[in-house]
Design an enzyme around this catalytic site. Structure first.
Site, PDB file in Angstrom:
ATOM      1  N   LYS A 255     -22.949  49.772   8.346  1.00 26.32           N
ATOM      2  CA  LYS A 255     -24.148  49.759   7.509  1.00 26.32           C
ATOM      3  C   LYS A 255     -25.094  50.848   7.991  1.00 26.32           C
ATOM      4  CE  LYS A 255     -24.036  44.828   6.459  1.00 26.32           C
ATOM      5  NZ  LYS A 255     -23.886  43.765   7.451  1.00 26.32           N
TER       6      LYS A 255
HETATM    7  N1  GLU Z   1     -22.178  37.293   9.510  1.00 27.06           N
HETATM    8  C1  GLU Z   1     -20.983  37.953   9.918  1.00 27.06           C
HETATM    9  C2  GLU Z   1     -20.944  39.364   9.373  1.00 27.06           C
HETATM   10  O1  GLU Z   1     -21.599  39.675   8.416  1.00 27.06           O
HETATM   11  C3  GLU Z   1     -19.746  37.213   9.454  1.00 27.06           C
HETATM   12  C4  GLU Z   1     -19.521  35.989  10.228  1.00 27.06           C
HETATM   13  C5  GLU Z   1     -18.321  35.185   9.808  1.00 27.06           C
HETATM   14  O2  GLU Z   1     -17.765  35.436   8.728  1.00 27.06           O
HETATM   15  O3  GLU Z   1     -17.942  34.286  10.553  1.00 27.06           O
HETATM   16  O4  GLU Z   1     -20.236  40.185   9.934  1.00 27.06           O
END
Ligand code: GLU
Length: 317
Positions: A255
């Site tokens: 990002k």
């Molecule tokens: N929030 C995490 C991310 O955006 C993903 C976590 C998960 O899928 O367990 O990389």
């Protein structure tokens, strides 16, 4: 009884969604929908400084624009809210209390810089394998260190000398000896922020998630999470880890670098064009022609999806 499938999107809104996030969300959506299941959207904004609200709203608009709908979550509601991790501290606190009751949690005063300086062994993902520096402090020592450092300690979970293994729905068998390959891991940082590992387990269980579809970079987190499921007496979901999309020259998308960000793509392509190209990379769209998420339901199969990381060919986007 046939349990209803519940999948989820769990984005960390620290920037605009990129092709890798979209690829992962598409597979999560298809996998759950194909079983007639539901999809939950949970905003993983534990790190509120890095994840301002406006990014979360943008991410919701992006998923909507792509046609990746959710049945429970921000904007829709549902019985298991709130759906933002920043508003779920009490749930993490309760889980922490259960772990503390089992005598498995201890305060840790090591700073990240100290750990790196101590040349502790590292995991493949670059994280330090915690050498156990604070594992056996007495109550008096904890008080003294708190006074001396003026810091609230972080909290770590004691892990066993045991291989925790499972079979990933896409990547196959995977296991890790938690003590040797990971070490006692953080549950709460010294600034009070709960760790991803704890929050994700508490939330997936509370939201009735039956299948977790996410990037392969989290495969190695799964044994830690399975250990937490066991300690908290919760039913773990099935896991499907998805290969990462790479730039054509083999770098990970990020990002930060605004790689393949949706802001740029949205000006040039329709949602169906983007999804069709991603499905082509995923092996379930024979050409790279436009396909909506709903149209892809008929052709999606896990065994068509590669297991190795996928470089995005130059000129595809
Ligand atoms: N929030 C995490 C991310 O955006 C993903 C976590 C998960 O899928 O367990 O990389």
């Amino acid at each position: 009884m046939n349990m209803e499938a519940v999948g989820r999107f769990a984005p960390s809104p620290s920037g605009r969604i990129h092709l890798g996030n979209i690829f992962c969300s598409l597979l999560a959506w298809l996998s759950a929908r194909q079983k007639g299941g539901r999809v939950v959207l949970r905003i993983e904004d534990l790190d509120t400084a890095r994840c301002p609200r406006k990014y979360a709203r943008q991410m919701e608009r992006d998923l909507q624009w792509l046609g990746l709908t959710w049945d429970e979550g921000p904007g829709v509601g549902g019985p298991n809210g709130p759906y933002e991790q920043s508003a779920r501290t009490e749930f993490y606190q309760a889980a922490l209390a259960l772990l503390e009751k089992q005598g498995l949690v201890y305060p840790c005063f090591c700073s990240r810089a100290e750990l790196h300086a101590a040349s502790a062994p590292h995991r493949e993902d670059g994280q330090v394998i915690y050498p156990g520096t604070c594992a056996h402090l007495t109550a008096a020592e904890v008080r003294r260190r708190s006074r001396e450092t003026g810091r609230t300690p972080a909290l770590r979970l004691r892990v066993p000398e045991e291989v925790i293994s499972f079979t990933d729905g896409h990547m196959g068998p995977y296991g890790e000896n938690l003590q040797k390959e990971c070490g006692d891991f953080l549950l709460r940082r010294s600034d009070g922020m709960f760790a991803y590992q704890l929050a994700v387990v508490v939330d997936d269980a509370a939201m009735g998630v039956t299948e977790v579809v996410r990037g392969e970079d989290l495969l190695s987190s799964t044994p830690r999470q399975l250990y937490l499921y066991r300690l908290l007496d919760l039913q773990p979901p099935a896991f499907f880890h998805v290969p990462l999309l790479l730039t054509y020259d083999g770098r990970r998308l990020s990002k930060r670098n605004a790689d393949a960000g949706l802001d740029d793509l949205q000006d040039r392509y329709t949602a169906a064009e983007i999804l069709g190209k991603l499905a082509y990379l995923g092996g379930f769209n024979p050409g790279a022609g436009p396909r909506t998420a709903a149209e892809l339901l008929a052709d999606f199969r896990w065994d068509r999806v590669p297991t190795a990381d996928i470089p995005i060919p130059e000129g595809l986007f």
